[in-house]
Design an enzyme around this catalytic site. Structure first.
Site, short mmCIF file in Angstrom:
data_model
loop_
_atom_site.label_atom_id
_atom_site.label_comp_id
_atom_site.label_asym_id
_atom_site.label_seq_id
_atom_site.Cartn_x
_atom_site.Cartn_y
_atom_site.Cartn_z
N TYR A 107 35.46 -41.51 49.09
CA TYR A 107 35.01 -42.88 49.29
C TYR A 107 34.11 -43.34 48.14
O TYR A 107 33.30 -42.56 47.64
CB TYR A 107 34.24 -43.01 50.61
CG TYR A 107 33.79 -44.43 50.83
CD1 TYR A 107 34.68 -45.37 51.31
CD2 TYR A 107 32.50 -44.83 50.49
CE1 TYR A 107 34.30 -46.69 51.46
CE2 TYR A 107 32.11 -46.14 50.64
CZ TYR A 107 33.01 -47.07 51.13
OH TYR A 107 32.63 -48.38 51.26
N TRP A 109 32.96 -47.00 45.35
CA TRP A 109 33.30 -48.26 44.71
C TRP A 109 33.89 -48.11 43.32
O TRP A 109 34.48 -49.05 42.79
CB TRP A 109 32.06 -49.16 44.65
CG TRP A 109 31.98 -50.04 45.84
CD1 TRP A 109 31.91 -49.64 47.14
CD2 TRP A 109 31.97 -51.46 45.84
NE1 TRP A 109 31.85 -50.76 47.95
CE2 TRP A 109 31.88 -51.88 47.18
CE3 TRP A 109 32.01 -52.43 44.84
CZ2 TRP A 109 31.83 -53.22 47.54
CZ3 TRP A 109 31.96 -53.77 45.20
CH2 TRP A 109 31.88 -54.15 46.55
N1 LIG Z 1 23.05 -56.61 44.57
C1 LIG Z 1 23.92 -55.95 45.37
N2 LIG Z 1 24.78 -56.64 46.15
C2 LIG Z 1 25.64 -55.96 46.98
C3 LIG Z 1 25.67 -54.55 47.02
C4 LIG Z 1 24.74 -53.85 46.17
O1 LIG Z 1 24.70 -52.60 46.17
N3 LIG Z 1 23.89 -54.58 45.38
N4 LIG Z 1 26.58 -53.89 47.83
C5 LIG Z 1 27.72 -54.65 48.34
C6 LIG Z 1 28.32 -53.96 49.48
S1 LIG Z 1 29.27 -52.58 49.18
C7 LIG Z 1 28.22 -54.41 50.75
S2 LIG Z 1 29.06 -53.62 52.00
C8 LIG Z 1 27.43 -55.61 51.08
C9 LIG Z 1 26.56 -55.35 52.29
O2 LIG Z 1 26.08 -56.55 52.79
P1 LIG Z 1 24.99 -56.49 53.96
O3 LIG Z 1 25.24 -55.34 54.83
O4 LIG Z 1 24.94 -57.82 54.59
O5 LIG Z 1 23.68 -56.29 53.04
P2 LIG Z 1 22.31 -55.53 53.27
O6 LIG Z 1 21.49 -55.88 52.09
O7 LIG Z 1 22.51 -54.10 53.54
O8 LIG Z 1 21.69 -56.18 54.58
C10 LIG Z 1 21.37 -57.56 54.64
C11 LIG Z 1 20.13 -57.79 55.45
O9 LIG Z 1 20.33 -57.47 56.82
C12 LIG Z 1 19.05 -57.38 57.40
N5 LIG Z 1 19.05 -56.53 58.58
C13 LIG Z 1 19.09 -55.19 58.62
N6 LIG Z 1 19.06 -54.75 59.90
C14 LIG Z 1 18.99 -55.84 60.68
C15 LIG Z 1 18.95 -56.06 62.09
O10 LIG Z 1 18.96 -55.14 62.91
N7 LIG Z 1 18.91 -57.35 62.52
C16 LIG Z 1 18.91 -58.40 61.65
N8 LIG Z 1 18.91 -59.62 62.17
N9 LIG Z 1 18.93 -58.22 60.33
C17 LIG Z 1 18.99 -56.97 59.85
C18 LIG Z 1 18.15 -56.77 56.34
O11 LIG Z 1 16.90 -57.43 56.31
C19 LIG Z 1 18.96 -56.90 55.07
O12 LIG Z 1 18.23 -57.43 53.97
O13 LIG Z 1 26.60 -55.97 49.97
C20 LIG Z 1 27.32 -56.06 48.74
N10 LIG Z 1 26.48 -56.68 47.77
N1 LIG Z 2 21.27 -45.95 54.12
C1 LIG Z 2 22.31 -46.69 53.73
N2 LIG Z 2 23.31 -46.09 53.06
C2 LIG Z 2 24.37 -46.82 52.66
C3 LIG Z 2 24.43 -48.21 52.89
C4 LIG Z 2 23.36 -48.82 53.61
O1 LIG Z 2 23.36 -50.04 53.88
N3 LIG Z 2 22.31 -48.02 53.99
N4 LIG Z 2 25.50 -48.94 52.45
C5 LIG Z 2 26.76 -48.22 52.36
C6 LIG Z 2 27.79 -49.02 51.70
S1 LIG Z 2 28.12 -50.55 52.41
C7 LIG Z 2 28.53 -48.56 50.66
S2 LIG Z 2 29.88 -49.49 50.15
C8 LIG Z 2 28.24 -47.27 50.04
C9 LIG Z 2 28.44 -47.28 48.51
O2 LIG Z 2 28.55 -45.99 48.05
P1 LIG Z 2 29.33 -45.65 46.69
O3 LIG Z 2 30.45 -46.58 46.48
O4 LIG Z 2 29.63 -44.21 46.69
O5 LIG Z 2 28.19 -45.97 45.62
P2 LIG Z 2 28.29 -46.22 44.07
O6 LIG Z 2 26.92 -46.00 43.53
O7 LIG Z 2 28.92 -47.54 43.81
O8 LIG Z 2 29.21 -45.03 43.57
C10 LIG Z 2 30.27 -45.19 42.70
C11 LIG Z 2 30.28 -44.02 41.73
O9 LIG Z 2 31.46 -44.11 40.95
C12 LIG Z 2 31.14 -43.86 39.59
N5 LIG Z 2 32.17 -44.52 38.77
C13 LIG Z 2 32.18 -45.76 38.25
N6 LIG Z 2 33.33 -45.98 37.59
C14 LIG Z 2 34.06 -44.86 37.69
C15 LIG Z 2 35.35 -44.48 37.21
O10 LIG Z 2 36.07 -45.23 36.57
N7 LIG Z 2 35.78 -43.23 37.54
C16 LIG Z 2 35.02 -42.35 38.24
N8 LIG Z 2 35.50 -41.16 38.51
N9 LIG Z 2 33.79 -42.70 38.70
C17 LIG Z 2 33.33 -43.92 38.43
C18 LIG Z 2 29.75 -44.39 39.41
O11 LIG Z 2 29.12 -43.78 38.29
C19 LIG Z 2 29.10 -44.04 40.76
O12 LIG Z 2 28.51 -42.78 40.72
O13 LIG Z 2 26.90 -46.87 50.33
C20 LIG Z 2 26.67 -46.83 51.73
N10 LIG Z 2 25.40 -46.20 51.99
MO LIG Z 3 29.80 -51.57 51.17
#
Ligand SMILES: Nc1nc2c(c(=O)[nH]1)N[C@H]1C(S)=C(S)[C@@H](COP(=O)(O)OP(=O)(O)OC[C@H]3O[C@@H](n4cnc5c(=O)[nH]c(N)nc54)[C@H](O)[C@@H]3O)O[C@H]1N2
Ligand SMILES: Nc1nc2c(c(=O)[nH]1)N[C@H]1C(S)=C(S)[C@@H](COP(=O)(O)OP(=O)(O)OC[C@H]3O[C@@H](n4cnc5c(=O)[nH]c(N)nc54)[C@H](O)[C@@H]3O)O[C@H]1N2
Ligand SMILES: [Mo]
Length: 743
Positions: A107, A109
């Site tokens: 898993y 990104w």
């Molecule tokens: N800059 C940036 N943007 C991203 C990402 C990133 O790594 N960096 N990741 C991307 C990815 S993979 C995803 S899946 C999305 C995730 O998108 P989201 O899951 O919506 O993003 P989060 O920042 O985890 O959470 C948003 C807000 O939810 C609020 N929250 C947490 N728990 C609760 C709760 O129990 N109740 C309420 N009402 N609010 C709560 C928190 O205050 C938090 O700031 O974001 C994407 N966008």
């Molecule tokens: N506690 C907590 N944990 C969370 C979350 C949360 O809200 N709270 N959010 C979750 C969510 S929504 C997500 S989506 C996950 C994200 O978790 P990940 O998607 O695993 O996070 P990334 O840091 O984007 O990891 C991508 C990795 O791929 C590598 N990479 C980039 N390009 C390439 C390429 O071309 N080839 C290879 N082989 N590698 C490459 C990067 O260097 C990086 O290490 O985290 C989850 N974890």
């Molecule tokens: Mo995500």
């Protein structure tokens, strides 16, 4: 020479090479992401993987379970040696333990780019070689992807998650946006695959100018941008369902519920209405820590105009994460505006840039994926259980499945030592397989926990096609610089491995990477009247024709098209889910209090504003936010004062799961009792006497438990902790220094 390129946080231009490389936004992007600031400094950072590397113990003792994984130095080897070792190990594991003993769920990104996308490359390579155990769903939407199909059907779930009502429709019609989890804009800069035109803030500003008001229900004030007009209901984390039920209670009590819509478009409304007895504003106010009067007033405002109820993705990344979705949909159904322009239900406005972000009437060019002959799957957040509990069973969406006996873990494009919960447990799990192979451009914590690390190029060092869902443009991702040291494209690595294993032709179909790009592009553009490849490539981008951004979610359903649920309607009670008999996910929206804890502070572990997950944590935009080099943990000044913590202090955040060092940032944007530590600081376990992670990765503190037996989704969003000032000796950060054996 200027090269056009793209990333998950947007398209950009590159000038220069090496340490002199610079990045600027794509000229046509009205609101480029600050994350572009991470790219230049990361390009030739010393944390890049320069050459293939093998863990010393594995090289000396051969494959096998090993608790030293993650603590031992690596030895650099030549490409031929590394590829021979990986090919031989794949052959051995498949022969002795079967194809399901290879875990290719991998898993993560990875990077933008339709062809070099790491998981697509890995999946194709493993599928053609006999298959592998794989993973389903995502950390993003673990609960939604499973529960929504039961509520609104598969097609309906796809429409909710992948389309939604488009932002221009909201800007034109919505009076009140009730946003559970707020509408963070920092998160909307990100879209999987990239986005050429960032327009969410533009739409929100236009909507606000027309009269849209937002009520943000969230523990953090800045989940709603200060420039947008709105109210803040500072709820305790994990209490949204109580507030939703109380809002529904008021609507019914005061004759504001649309019983005609319930009768014509839902099933199970009777049970839902019956469940609202006692769910009064006073009850919910006590649970959520807000005023009962605010709930009363909000319910009345919701019924007074065009109202969109939106639930952010974060709410379902928590224990019983299925419930806020179900209760939110039920609340929207009660208002009777589902399918009307700007009214009804939404999921993830403020979570991702492509929610409500338009649609294209065709797919994007994609590297073909042959079927995987191995049937074994896990929901992705069961990775530690897979490795720790071979042969045991688990529940998932009405079925009982068995964990395969994993011998070889193959990861490309993800960082489980960033993304998974309870990283100490994950370390124990990663000690179990015989072999771990990781492809990475960087020495991440996951690379450190491998046996063989193969260095891959970044997007700046290869050619690709870039676009995300609903994007405005297809970007020619041109090579900006030579590969770092001995890094190779994933495609070249898998082609070489497939050659050693006897299926190179099946994998490559005789094409070079450039020939694949031309092939994918030409096959795709044929019926769209688009220019030939060479013309597109020279121009650097092309506008995608036929894009629409006027979708109204469920308009067809409102007009009479049935959903693909058993009833054809929205299932406020699902006989299917009820039939599974899961106490932790009954047949309709149910209030479960958040898990009780002896630790006094709720810690929100949300997405980082300064980077994408753990990617490019060494970059300037991520580093400028750190406090004394550690990840900032925000807490309310009153909570800090009660603990003798001052702004800028180093603190220890801890609970029964683990501990981290972080830098205190005092901020009254946090509700009292709530702290916030974003994900993605590179896990650093080099000083276990001080903390599980001395850099501030919150997954050292989160519990490794699924949302429920239904979805088994990730629950990392919130945990309970104590925070204390740290006055001891400060251990150096080791996480950005490659773990190589020194001569
Ligand atoms: N800059 C940036 N943007 C991203 C990402 C990133 O790594 N960096 N990741 C991307 C990815 S993979 C995803 S899946 C999305 C995730 O998108 P989201 O899951 O919506 O993003 P989060 O920042 O985890 O959470 C948003 C807000 O939810 C609020 N929250 C947490 N728990 C609760 C709760 O129990 N109740 C309420 N009402 N609010 C709560 C928190 O205050 C938090 O700031 O974001 C994407 N966008
Ligand atoms: N506690 C907590 N944990 C969370 C979350 C949360 O809200 N709270 N959010 C979750 C969510 S929504 C997500 S989506 C996950 C994200 O978790 P990940 O998607 O695993 O996070 P990334 O840091 O984007 O990891 C991508 C990795 O791929 C590598 N990479 C980039 N390009 C390439 C390429 O071309 N080839 C290879 N082989 N590698 C490459 C990067 O260097 C990086 O290490 O985290 C989850 N974890
Ligand atoms: Mo995500």
């Amino acid at each position: 020479m200027t090269a056009s390129s793209s990333s998950h946080w947007g398209a950009f231009l590159v000038d220069g090479t090496g340490s002199g490389l610079t990045v600027r936004p794509r000229p046509g992007d009205p609101d480029p992401s600050p994350l572009l600031g991470n790219i230049a400094g990361a390009h030739r950072h010393p944390s890049r993987v320069a050459r293939p590397a093998v863990r010393k113990g594995w090289l000396e003792r051969g494959p096998g379970p090993d608790p030293a994984r993650g603590d031992e130095a690596f030895v650099e080897v030549g490409w031929d040696t590394a590829l021979d070792l990986v090919a031989a190990e794949l052959r051995r594991v498949r022969r002795d333990h079967g194809d399901s003993a290879v875990y290719g769920g991998s898993y993560g990104w990875a990077s933008a780019g339709r062809f070099h996308h790491a998981q697509s490359q890995l999946n194709r390579f493993l599928a053609l070689g006999g298959g592998c155990t794989r993973s389903v769903n995502s950390y993003s939407l673990g609960a939604s992807l499973v529960v929504l199909p039961h509520i609104v059907g598969r097609r309906g779930a796809h429409a909710v998650i992948r389309r939604g009502t488009d932002w221009p429709v909201i800007a034109a019609h919505t009076d009140l946006l009730v946003a559970f989890g707020g509408v963070r804009t920092a998160t909307t800069f990100v879209t999987p695959g990239g986005r050429a035109t960032h327009d969410v803030r533009g739409h929100l500003r236009a909507a606000t100018a027309r009269g849209l008001r937002v009520t943000s229900v969230s523990p953090l004030r800045d989940d709603l941008a200060g420039e947008l007009r709105g109210d803040w209901l500072p709820v305790r984390p994990g209490t949204d369902v109580a507030v939703m039920l109380a809002l529904a209670h008021v609507l019914v009590r005061d004759g504001l519920a649309d019983h005609d819509f319930l009768a014509s478009h839902t099933v199970g409304a009777d049970r839902f209405l019956a469940s609202l007895a006692g769910r009064t504003p006073a009850w919910a106010a006590g649970v959520a820590g807000i005023a009962a009067g605010d709930i009363e007033r909000l319910a009345h405002r919701m019924a007074a105009g065009r109202t969109l109820v939106t639930v952010s993705w974060s709410l379902q990344r928590a224990p019983h994460g299925e419930q806020p979705l179900w209760a939110g949909l039920a609340l929207a159904a009660l208002l009777g505006q589902i399918g009307l322009p700007g009214g009804g239900f939404g999921h993830g406005y403020g979570s991702m840039g492509d929610v409500g972000g338009g649609t294209l009437p065709y797919g994007l060019p994609t590297f073909p994926q042959p079927p995987n002959p191995v049937p074994d799957v896990i929901p992705c957040a069961l990775i530690a259980d897979l490795l720790l509990r071979p042969g045991e069973t688990f529940d998932y969406d009405g079925g009982v499945h068995t964990f395969a006996d994993t011998r070889l873990v193959y990861w490309a494009g993800g960082n489980p030592f960033h993304h998974h919960q309870d990283l100490a447990r994950l370390r124990t799990a990663f000690a179990r397989p015989d072999t771990v192979v990781v492809h990475e451009p960087y020495w991440t914590a996951t690379a450190r926990h491998a046996d063989v690390v193969l260095p891959v190029t970044t997007t700046l060092e290869r050619e690709d096609l870039g676009a995300g869902r609903g994007d405005t443009h297809l970007v020619a991702m041109q090579r900006a610089d030579a590969p770092y040291a001995e890094a190779r494209d994933e495609y070249a690595i898998f082609a070489a491995l497939a050659g050693r294993l006897g299926y190179a032709d099946a994998f490559t179909e005789g094409r070079t990477a450039r020939q694949w790009l031309e092939h994918l592009y030409e096959g795709w553009r044929a019926d769209k009247g688009l220019p030939p490849f060479a013309e597109f490539w020279a121009a650097g981008e092309l506008a995608l024709p036929g894009r629409r951004d006027d979708t109204v979610l469920f308009a067809g359903f409102r007009a009479g098209e049935p959903l693909d649920t058993p009833s054809g309607r929205i299932e406020l009670h699902s006989a299917t889910v009820a039939g599974f008999g899961y106490p932790d996910c009954p047949g309709g929206p149910t209030w479960f209090p958040p898990p009780a804890s002896a630790y006094p502070l709720s810690l929100i572990c949300n997405q980082p504003a300064g980077r994408l997950h753990s990617q490019l944590d060494m970059g300037a935009e991520s580093q400028r936010r750190k406090v004394r080099g550690r990840e900032p943990v925000r807490l309310h000044p009153a909570d800090a004062a009660a603990r003798g913590i001052a702004d800028g202090d180093l603190v220890r955040v801890h609970n029964d799961v683990g501990s981290v060092l972080a830098g205190a940032a005092l901020d009254d944007a946090c509700r009292p009792g709530v702290a916030q530590l974003s994900t993605g600081a590179w896990f650093d376990h080099s000083a276990p006497d001080v903390a599980t992670c001395v850099h501030g990765n919150p997954n050292a503190l989160t519990a490794d438990a699924g949302t429920s037996r239904l979805a088994q989704g990730c629950t990392g969003q919130v945990t309970a902790v104590e925070i204390t000032r740290y006055d001891g000796p400060v251990p150096p950060l080791r996480t950005f220094t490659p773990p190589l054996e020194t001569a």
